[in-house]
Design a protein around this motif. Sequence first.
Motif, short mmCIF file in Angstrom:
data_model
loop_
_atom_site.label_atom_id
_atom_site.label_comp_id
_atom_site.label_asym_id
_atom_site.label_seq_id
_atom_site.Cartn_x
_atom_site.Cartn_y
_atom_site.Cartn_z
N ASP A 123 0.83 -1.21 0.00
CA ASP A 123 0.00 0.00 0.00
C ASP A 123 0.86 1.26 0.00
O ASP A 123 0.59 2.21 -0.74
CB ASP A 123 -0.94 0.01 1.21
CG ASP A 123 -2.12 -0.94 1.06
OD1 ASP A 123 -2.40 -1.37 -0.08
OD2 ASP A 123 -2.75 -1.25 2.08
N SER A 124 1.89 1.25 0.82
CA SER A 124 2.79 2.40 0.89
C SER A 124 3.49 2.61 -0.45
O SER A 124 3.61 3.74 -0.94
CB SER A 124 3.82 2.18 2.00
OG SER A 124 4.79 3.18 1.98
N GLN B 80 1.08 4.07 -3.06
CA GLN B 80 0.86 5.51 -2.83
C GLN B 80 2.04 6.33 -3.31
O GLN B 80 1.86 7.37 -3.94
CB GLN B 80 0.59 5.78 -1.35
CG GLN B 80 -0.74 5.29 -0.88
CD GLN B 80 -0.92 5.49 0.62
OE1 GLN B 80 0.00 5.85 1.34
NE2 GLN B 80 -2.13 5.23 1.10
N THR B 81 3.25 5.88 -3.02
CA THR B 81 4.45 6.59 -3.47
C THR B 81 4.51 6.64 -4.99
O THR B 81 4.78 7.70 -5.57
CB THR B 81 5.71 5.89 -2.92
OG1 THR B 81 5.66 5.89 -1.50
CG2 THR B 81 6.98 6.58 -3.39
N GLN C 257 2.07 6.40 -7.10
CA GLN C 257 1.00 7.24 -7.64
C GLN C 257 1.37 8.72 -7.59
O GLN C 257 0.99 9.49 -8.47
CB GLN C 257 -0.32 6.97 -6.90
CG GLN C 257 -0.93 5.65 -7.27
CD GLN C 257 -2.15 5.29 -6.45
OE1 GLN C 257 -2.36 5.83 -5.37
NE2 GLN C 257 -2.94 4.37 -6.97
N VAL C 258 2.13 9.12 -6.59
CA VAL C 258 2.61 10.51 -6.51
C VAL C 258 3.51 10.80 -7.71
O VAL C 258 3.34 11.81 -8.40
CB VAL C 258 3.34 10.77 -5.18
CG1 VAL C 258 4.10 12.09 -5.22
CG2 VAL C 258 2.37 10.73 -4.02
#
Length: 125
Positions: free
Chosen positions: A87-88, A91-92, A94-95
């Motif tokens: 998940d982390s 998210q990274t 996607q940034v």
Amino acid sequence: MKKTLMMFSMVGILLASCAPTYNPSTISDDLLTCDEIRTEIARAESIRNEAQGNKGFSAQNIGWALLFWPAIFLNESNNSQVIAKADSRIQTLQVYYRQKNCAQQNKPADQPAQQNPDTTPPTQP
């Protein structure tokens, strides 16, 4: 004594092979191309889904219940850690996907980019 040591060694080896492992790309994230970012996101999602499938009332946990029930708790913990890492990572990535404007690069050439109505210049009548 040897049998006990052998049993714990085998259980350790089996347990280590249960939960999926997730090792992100070794390339620095800011050097990834849009295609590489998409591939990494898909890989992280795949690992996350596999770990999610191994949680709870799964065939893996049933097998552990029959062989060595305390391993269920370790398996659940390992799967939870893999899910959190994935998940982390997602998210990274996607940034970086947004920063590199990869969504625009993925559009066909004949399709114009949509403009935000608030930033579109007024047209002359």
